[in-house]
Motif scaffolding. Structure first.
Motif, short mmCIF file in Angstrom:
data_model
loop_
_atom_site.label_atom_id
_atom_site.label_comp_id
_atom_site.label_asym_id
_atom_site.label_seq_id
_atom_site.Cartn_x
_atom_site.Cartn_y
_atom_site.Cartn_z
N UNK A 80 0.84 -1.19 0.00
CA UNK A 80 0.00 0.00 0.00
C UNK A 80 0.88 1.24 0.00
N UNK A 81 0.69 2.08 -1.00
CA UNK A 81 1.50 3.29 -1.14
C UNK A 81 0.86 4.46 -0.39
N UNK A 82 1.68 5.39 0.05
CA UNK A 82 1.17 6.54 0.80
C UNK A 82 0.32 7.44 -0.10
N UNK A 83 -0.69 8.05 0.48
CA UNK A 83 -1.50 9.01 -0.25
C UNK A 83 -0.65 10.23 -0.56
N UNK A 84 -0.85 10.79 -1.75
CA UNK A 84 0.03 11.89 -2.17
C UNK A 84 -0.67 12.73 -3.24
N UNK A 85 -0.28 14.01 -3.33
CA UNK A 85 -0.81 14.89 -4.36
C UNK A 85 0.32 15.76 -4.91
N UNK A 86 0.31 15.98 -6.22
CA UNK A 86 1.35 16.77 -6.89
C UNK A 86 0.69 17.77 -7.84
N UNK A 87 1.37 18.88 -8.10
CA UNK A 87 0.85 19.86 -9.06
C UNK A 87 1.50 19.67 -10.42
N UNK A 88 0.67 19.73 -11.46
CA UNK A 88 1.17 19.65 -12.83
C UNK A 88 1.80 20.97 -13.22
N UNK A 89 3.04 20.93 -13.72
CA UNK A 89 3.75 22.12 -14.20
C UNK A 89 3.61 22.24 -15.71
N UNK A 90 3.78 21.11 -16.40
CA UNK A 90 3.64 21.09 -17.85
C UNK A 90 3.41 19.66 -18.32
N UNK A 91 2.95 19.53 -19.56
CA UNK A 91 2.69 18.22 -20.15
C UNK A 91 3.30 18.17 -21.55
N UNK A 92 4.08 17.15 -21.82
CA UNK A 92 4.63 16.90 -23.16
C UNK A 92 3.86 15.74 -23.75
N UNK A 110 11.02 19.21 -7.29
CA UNK A 110 10.78 20.40 -8.11
C UNK A 110 11.05 20.09 -9.59
N UNK A 111 10.06 20.36 -10.42
CA UNK A 111 10.17 20.12 -11.86
C UNK A 111 10.65 18.70 -12.18
N UNK A 112 10.04 17.75 -11.51
CA UNK A 112 10.36 16.34 -11.76
C UNK A 112 9.52 15.82 -12.93
N UNK A 113 10.14 15.00 -13.74
CA UNK A 113 9.48 14.48 -14.94
C UNK A 113 9.02 13.04 -14.71
N UNK A 114 7.75 12.79 -14.95
CA UNK A 114 7.16 11.46 -14.86
C UNK A 114 6.60 11.07 -16.23
N UNK A 115 6.80 9.83 -16.63
CA UNK A 115 6.15 9.34 -17.84
C UNK A 115 4.70 8.99 -17.52
N UNK A 116 3.87 8.95 -18.55
CA UNK A 116 2.48 8.54 -18.35
C UNK A 116 2.44 7.15 -17.70
N UNK A 117 3.31 6.27 -18.18
CA UNK A 117 3.32 4.89 -17.66
C UNK A 117 3.70 4.85 -16.18
N UNK A 118 4.68 5.67 -15.78
CA UNK A 118 5.11 5.65 -14.38
C UNK A 118 4.02 6.22 -13.47
#
Length: 262
Positions: free
Chosen positions: A175-187, A227-235
């Motif tokens: 079970x992963x911790x609950x978390x929220x992030x803000x979107x900065x940009x989308x490629x 800060x300004x971390x990049x995540x893939x859609x899959x990740x």
């Protein structure tokens, strides 16, 4: 009699036409103007959150905060961003009251000034820029009664939207911790999302690249933000994150139109 009726109708039509010509262009083009207003608000939201994540300060003494497990900040070390801290019955820290404290102490911090975690800081930004009432729990960012609705495809996310993980168990049964992030940009073409978020993890912020990297040693960290971390859609999908948008940030929202017309 018929002539009088026709005259009255004609006079009414002419009056309406005259009224329309007196309206400002922004009122006639409310839809187009509201799009620009929403984009402006989204940018302000992202910029304010970035300022919360990168404000510079120095520890005036060694002090400890509660962040799941105790964490130490070390005297005379330079840090960036509001420090992650769980403070029982503490006030939420926003950028303004944090800077007030730094102004009072000459840029130094001697302890946690209030509640500061992933959901409270993000909510503080929404409260400041959009006027959303302050919330504390991650689940509130997926609550339709508070104005949030799900975005079905990561490619449809926009700056200022949020990514929420809540009640998620991964493929290993953890079970992963609950978390929220803000979107900065989308490629969209690369299928990647850049985010900023506060975390109990250890990060090293580089002002030259305006990004953070994860570090293992508490003494080597200078930030509690990704800060300004990049995540893939899959990740994002693999880690249980879903996108949400606030009602006033939707294109053509009635509230944004009202703001333009006033």
């Amino acid at each position: 009699m018929k002539t009088n009726v026709k005259s009255r109708v004609l006079a009414l039509v002419l009056s309406v036409l005259a009224l329309i010509t007196m309206l400002p262009v922004g009122a006639i083009n409310a839809g187009a103007a509201s799009n620009a207003e929403i984009t402006k608000k989204r940018n302000e939201l992202v910029n304010y959150f970035h300022s919360m994540a990168t404000v510079k300060w120095t520890a005036g003494q060694n002090f400890e905060v509660s962040a799941g497990k105790p964490q130490t900040y070390y005297k005379n070390q330079v840090y960036y961003g509001l420090p992650y801290a769980t403070v029982k019955r503490g006030l939420t820290v926003n950028l303004e009251n944090f800077k007030q404290e730094l102004n009072r102490t000459g840029g130094k911090l001697y302890g946690a000034t209030g509640q500061s975690d992933c959901s409270t800081t993000l909510s503080a930004a929404y409260n400041k820029i959009i006027g959303v009432r302050q919330v504390w729990d991650v689940s509130w960012f997926m609550n339709s009664s508070l104005g949030f609705s799900k975005v079905g495809d990561y490619s449809n996310l926009l700056p200022g939207d949020v990514l929420v993980r809540y009640g998620f168990t991964d493929s290993t049964g953890t079970k992963q911790s609950n978390h929220v992030m803000m979107v900065v940009s989308v490629d969209k073409s690369a299928k990647k999302v850049t985010v900023t978020h506060q975390s109990a993890g250890f990060f090293k912020y580089d002002p030259n690249t305006d990004t953070t990297t994860s570090v293992k040693d508490m003494k080597n960290r200078n930030c509690s933000w990704g800060i300004n971390q990049v995540w893939t859609f899959d990740s994002l999908k693999k880690n249980g994150f879903n996108g949400y948008v606030y009602k006033d940030l939707k294109i053509g929202s009635s509230s944004s139109t009202e703001k333009i017309l006033t």
